[in-house]
Design a protein around this motif. Structure first.
Motif, mmCIF file in Angstrom:
data_model
loop_
_atom_site.group_PDB
_atom_site.id
_atom_site.type_symbol
_atom_site.label_atom_id
_atom_site.label_comp_id
_atom_site.label_asym_id
_atom_site.label_seq_id
_atom_site.Cartn_x
_atom_site.Cartn_y
_atom_site.Cartn_z
ATOM 1 N N GLN A 289 -7.566 -1.504 6.712
ATOM 2 C CA GLN A 289 -8.413 -1.386 5.531
ATOM 3 C C GLN A 289 -7.852 -2.265 4.417
ATOM 4 O O GLN A 289 -6.630 -2.380 4.254
ATOM 5 N N SER A 291 -8.385 -3.508 0.136
ATOM 6 C CA SER A 291 -9.020 -3.230 -1.159
ATOM 7 C C SER A 291 -9.305 -4.516 -1.924
ATOM 8 O O SER A 291 -10.008 -4.495 -2.937
ATOM 9 N N ASN A 292 -8.732 -5.628 -1.444
ATOM 10 C CA ASN A 292 -8.999 -6.935 -2.026
ATOM 11 C C ASN A 292 -9.110 -7.962 -0.910
ATOM 12 O O ASN A 292 -8.408 -7.863 0.105
ATOM 13 N N GLN A 315 -17.425 -6.039 -3.804
ATOM 14 C CA GLN A 315 -16.323 -5.393 -4.519
ATOM 15 C C GLN A 315 -16.475 -3.872 -4.497
ATOM 16 O O GLN A 315 -15.484 -3.142 -4.350
ATOM 17 N N GLU A 317 -17.861 -2.117 -2.152
ATOM 18 C CA GLU A 317 -17.508 -1.656 -0.812
ATOM 19 C C GLU A 317 -16.001 -1.698 -0.601
ATOM 20 O O GLU A 317 -15.433 -0.835 0.074
ATOM 21 N N LEU A 318 -15.338 -2.702 -1.184
ATOM 22 C CA LEU A 318 -13.871 -2.760 -1.110
ATOM 23 C C LEU A 318 -13.262 -1.541 -1.797
ATOM 24 O O LEU A 318 -12.329 -0.906 -1.280
ATOM 25 N N GLU A 319 -13.779 -1.212 -2.971
ATOM 26 C CA GLU A 319 -13.247 -0.066 -3.717
ATOM 27 C C GLU A 319 -13.541 1.243 -3.003
ATOM 28 O O GLU A 319 -12.767 2.206 -3.081
ATOM 29 N N LYS A 320 -14.638 1.291 -2.278
ATOM 30 C CA LYS A 320 -15.016 2.506 -1.551
ATOM 31 C C LYS A 320 -14.185 2.698 -0.278
ATOM 32 O O LYS A 320 -14.173 3.779 0.311
ATOM 33 N N GLY A 321 -13.510 1.634 0.150
ATOM 34 C CA GLY A 321 -12.706 1.725 1.368
ATOM 35 C C GLY A 321 -13.486 1.451 2.627
ATOM 36 O O GLY A 321 -13.074 1.885 3.718
ATOM 37 N N GLY A 499 -4.739 2.389 7.250
ATOM 38 C CA GLY A 499 -5.831 2.992 6.493
ATOM 39 C C GLY A 499 -7.047 3.334 7.324
ATOM 40 O O GLY A 499 -8.186 3.222 6.856
#
Length: 711
Positions: A289, A291-292, A315, A317-321, A499
Motif C-alpha cells: 500500500q 500513500s504517495n 490523491q 484514493e491514496l489517502e483512503k488507502g 499494508g
C-alpha cells in the motif's frame, strides 16, 4: 541374572532389512550389559519387522543412558544397509524406555542411541552424555560442510563432503543431448528436449540415504515423460520461431489441464484476474500500500480518470488507502542473455493498482522502466487492447523472474537448506529443537543438489529458458538476499509492513495466518516445555550456536537484516522457529504448487521477452505481440519444468504428519495431536470456503502442504 527385554523395529522402506549381524550393549548409570547378539531362528530384521529379544545382565544397570548397536559381518554375506526405526527397552521394574533411531545404518559400525526424552545441553551433567553430544556434532560437522556457491548467496552444503559423508557412494549428473531412440525403461531417466540426464546407478551401489531420496526423484522425473513425449511427437520441443496464433499454445498441455489452468486460459487478459494474481497467484507477496506516488512514476488524474471515474481523484484514493504498488526495481540492472541465438530483453516496471469500491484489485497504470520520460510511456487500461495487454505481459514476465528466482528458490529452497544444514551441524539428535525441526528438513538437501546440477548450472535449464540466464539469476538472488529482512520473513510482520491486512479476497493471507498461528501455538508449547524460563534459552550453547550459524551462513552476518544472531527470550525463539517451519512448509507450498496452474498458459508467465519494451503507444499488434513472447521451444521447455515442480511426491508427508516419533514424552505428543487437530479444522474451513468460489484457493490447505521443501 537380570533380564532386560528389548524390541527392535525395522523400517518399511524398500530394502530396509539387513542380513548383517546385529548386537546391542545397554549402558546405564550403574553398569553396562555384555554385548549380546540379537538372533532368532530364521531371518531377523526384515522390512517392517518388530522383533523381541532378551538381554541378560549380571546386575541392574540403573537409569538407561545409551543403547549401542553393533552392526557386523554375518557369514559370507556382503555389507547390507539397515533402516532401524527404534528400539525399546523394558527393565526389570517394567519401565519402558524408547530409543528413536529412524536412520539408515551403513557398513560395519557401532551406533549409539540416546533415549527419546528431549535434552538440551543444560539438562545433561554426566560426562558420558556431554562427551556423546560433542562427538556426534563433531562427526556431523565434518560431514556437512558449508560451501560458497556464489558471492552474496546463502551458504549451502558442500557436495563433495556430502558424497564423502554418504560412504563414497556417488550419483552422477552428466550432460547429454537426447536422441530420438532414448530408452525410458532403464534406471536412466531422460527428459526429451532437455540437455541433461540424471544417471541413476544400480541401487546396490548407492548409499541408502541417497538411494531412497534419488529413487523418489527418479520417479518424479519420470512423471515428465508423458507430456514431453507428446510435445516431441508434435514437433514442438525443437521448433524455433514465434507462435502462429495464441490458440496454438493451448495444444501443449491439452490433456493435462486443471480447473485453475483452464480458468487462467480463459481469463488471462482480464484486468480483474491480473489483480487477483497479486493476492492469490504464485507470488502473493509483491504489492504494498502507498500513500504517495513514487517520484519516478508521474501518474496524473486525467490518466486514471476513466478507471476511477470523473468524480474521484487519485490523491483521495491514496489517502483512503486504496492504491497499491508493485515495484520491480530489482530488475533494473539485471544482465540479459540470448536464447536460440537471439538477444532477449528485460524490463523493471512500476505497476499501480486500485482497490475498487466493489473490492476488486485492478491495474491502473504501468510504466515499463524506472526512469520516466518521452521514450517510456505510462500504459493505461484506456489504451488500445494490444498496447495494454503487452504492458501487462511485460509485468507478468517480471513477476516470473522475481518469483522463480527470489520468492521461490532463494526465500524457500536456499534459506531452508541453510536451516537444515545448521540443524544437522549444531544440534544433536537428543536436542528438542532438532526433534522439532528434523521433519521440516526432509529431502531439502537432495532436492537442492539436483536443482543446482540441472537448473542453476552453466547451460542448465535457467540458461535455456529465461531471458536473464544464469548470470541474471546470480544477480537477482544476491541482490535479493542483500535486501531481505526479518520483517519480510515473518508473515504477520510482512503483511503489516505492506499494508495489506484489510484487502478483501486475499486467501493467501487468510489461510497463511491461520497456519502461522497454529504453528506458533504448537511451537510455543514445545519451547515452554523444554525451556521453562528465558535463562534456559540463554544458557543453551548449542541453540545459540545454531542461530548464530544461520545468521552468518544464511544471512551473511548482515546486521541490518534484522535476523537474530542469538536468543535472549523464549518469545524470540518461538517466533524464529515458527517462521522457519512456516517457510519450509506453507510458504513453499504457496509459491510452488501453483506454478503449472498459473504458468501452463505461457502468456500469463512468459520466461523471456524477445523485443525491447515499447517506447511509443499504438504500435502493438497481434503479430508484434507473438514476436515478443517466448518462442515455441522455449515455451515447451519452460512448461515441462512447471509440470515437474508442481507434481505431488508419492511419499508425501503433509504438514503436521510425523510418522517418525522422535518425541517420546507425553506433553509434546499431546501438543502434536492438538496441532494436527487444529490443521484439520483449518482444512475444513478452507474447503468450505472454496465451495463458494469460482476459482478455489487450495495451495494452503494443510493436507496439500508438504512438511518440508521436498520438490
Amino acid at each position: 541374572m537380570v533380564v532386560y527385554r528389548i524390541c527392535v523395529a525395522t523400517g518399511h522402506y524398500f530394502l530396509a532389512g539387513t542380513l548383517d549381524s546385529i548386537s546391542v550393549t545397554l549402558v546405564g548409570t550403574n553398569a553396562e550389559s555384555p554385548k549380546q547378539r540379537l538372533d532368532h531362528i530364521g531371518r531377523d530384521f526384515t522390512r517392517g519387522a518388530v522383533q523381541k529379544y532378551k538381554v541378560n545382565c549380571f546386575c541392574e544397570l540403573g537409569e538407561l543412558l545409551l543403547v549401542r548397536i553393533h552392526k557386523e559381518r554375518y557369514s559370507f554375506f556382503p555389507k547390507d544397509s539397515w533402516y532401524c526405526s527404534y528400539i525399546t527397552v523394558t527393565d526389570p521394574d517394567e519401565v519402558v524406555t524408547c530409543f528413536p533411531c529412524y536412520q539408515w545404518i551403513e557398513g560395519y559400525c557401532t551406533v549409539e542411541l540416546r533415549p527419546g526424552t528431549g535434552k538440551t545441553i543444560c539438562h545433561d551433567s554426566l560426562p558420558l552424555l556431554l562427551d556423546h553430544r560433542k562427538k556426534e556434532l563433531r562427526a556431523r560437522q565434518e560431514c556437512y560442510r558449508w560451501k560458497i556457491y556464489a558471492p552474496g548467496f546463502p551458504r549451502m552444503v558442500d557436495v563433495n563432503s556430502f558424497e564423502e559423508m554418504e560412504s563414497d557412494r556417488k550419483f552422477a549428473l552428466t550432460k547429454m543431448t537426447p536422441s530420438a531412440d532414448q530408452d525410458f525403461s532403464s534406471g536412466n531417466r531422460y527428459l526429451p528436449g532437455f540437455t541433461f540426464k540424471i544417471d541413476i546407478p544400480s541401487l546396490s551401489h548407492m548409499d541408502p540415504n541417497i538411494r531412497y531420496s534419488f529413487t523418489k526423484t527418479a520417479s518424479l522425473l519420470s512423471n515428465a515423460i508423458p507430456p514431453s513425449l507428446g510435445m516431441k511427437l508434435r514437433g514442438l520441443l525443437n521448433r524455433q520461431g514465434s507462435w502462429k496464433k495464441l490458440d496454438d499454445i493451448r495444444k501443449i498441455f491439452w490433456c493435462h489441464k486443471t480447473l485453475t489452468s483452464q480458468y487462467v486460459t480463459e481469463h488471462w487478459k482480464e484486468d480483474h484476474f491480473f489483480g487477483y494474481q497479486y493476492l492469490n497467484g504464485v507470488n502473493p507477496v509483491m504489492i504494498h500500500q502507498i500513500s504517495n506516488l513514487p517520484s519516478n512514476f508521474p501518474v496524473t488524474d486525467p490518466m486514471v480518470a476513466p478507471s476511477l471515474g470523473p468524480s474521484t481523484c487519485l490523491q483521495a484514493e491514496l489517502e483512503k488507502g486504496s492504491i497499491f504498488l508493485a515495484d520491480y526495481w530489482i530488475l533494473g540492472e539485471a544482465p540479459v542473455g540470448h536464447l536460440n541465438g537471439r538477444p532477449q530483453y528485460v524490463a523493471a516496471p512500476l505497476c499501480l493498482l486500485w482497490l475498487s469500491p466493489q473490492g476488486v484489485l485492478l491495474p491502473l497504470a504501468i510504466q515499463l522502466s524506472q526512469t520516466p520520460g518521452p521514450d517510456c510511456p505510462i500504459f493505461l487500461p484506456s489504451d488500445s487492447e494490444w498496447d495494454w495487454l503487452l504492458a501487462k505481459t511485460w509485468v507478468r514476465n517480471s513477476e516470473f523472474l522475481i518469483h522463480e528466482n527470489n520468492t521461490h528458490f532463494l526465500c524457500t529452497h536456499l534459506l531452508c537448506e541453510a536451516f537444515a544444514m545448521a540443524t544437522l551441524r549444531q544440534l544433536p539428535l537428543c536436542h528438542p529443537i532438532y526433534k522439532l525441526l528434523l521433519p521440516h528438513t526432509r529431502y531439502t538437501l537432495q532436492v537442492n543438489t539436483i536443482a543446482r546440477a540441472t537448473l542453476l548450472n552453466p547451460e542448465g535449464l535457467v540458461d535455456q529458458v529465461t531471458s536473464i540466464g544464469r548470470p541474471g539469476l546470480l544477480y537477482l538472488m544476491s541482490t535479493g538476499l542483500a535486501h531481505f529482512t526479518y520483517t519480510m520473513f515473518c508473515l504477520p510482520d510482512n503483511l503489516k509492513a505492506r499494508g495489506v491486512q484489510c484487502l478483501p479476497n486475499y486467501y493467501y493471507r487468510d489461510d497463511g495466518m491461520k497456519i502461522w498461528e497454529a504453528i506458533e501455538k504448537f511451537v510455543s508449547e514445545i519451547v515452554n516445555y523444554y525451556y521453562p524460563s528465558d535463562t534456559f534459552v540463554q544458557q543453551d550453547s548449542e541453540l545459540q550456536a545454531w542461530v548464530g550459524e544461520i545468521f552468518t551462513q544464511a544471512f551473511l552476518g548482515r546486521k541490518n537484516s534484522g535476523f537474530p544472531s542469538c536468543f535472549n527470550t523464549t518469545e524470540e525463539l518461538v517466533k524464529f522457529l515458527t517462521a522457519v517451519i512456516f517457510n519450509c512448509s506453507a510458504q513453499h507450498a504457496a509459491v510452488n504448487s501453483g506454478q503449472h496452474d498459473f504458468g501452463s498458459w505461457m502468456p500469463n508467465a512468459p520466461s523471456s521477452m524477445r523485443n525491447p519494451p515499447p517506447q511509443t503507444k499504438g504500435t502493438t499488434t497481434l503479430k508484434t505481440y507473438l514476436d515478443t513472447i517466448p518462442e515455441v521451444n522455449i515455451t515447451c521447455n519452460n512448461l515441462l519444468l512447471f509440470w515437474l515442480v508442481s507434481q505431488e511426491p508419492k511419499d508425501q508427508r503433509p504438514l503436521g504428519t510425523y510418522p517418525d516419533e522422535h518425541f517420546t514424552e507425553e506433553a509434546p505428543r499431546q501438543s502434536i495431536a492438538a496441532f494436527q487437530n487444529c490443521l484439520a479444522q483449518i482444512s475444513e474451513e478452507i474447503q468450505d470456503r472454496n465451495k463458494t468460489l469460482d476459482l478455489p484457493y487450495a495451495y494452503l490447505d494443510p493436507p496439500l502442504i508438504e512438511n518440508s521443501v521436498s520438490i
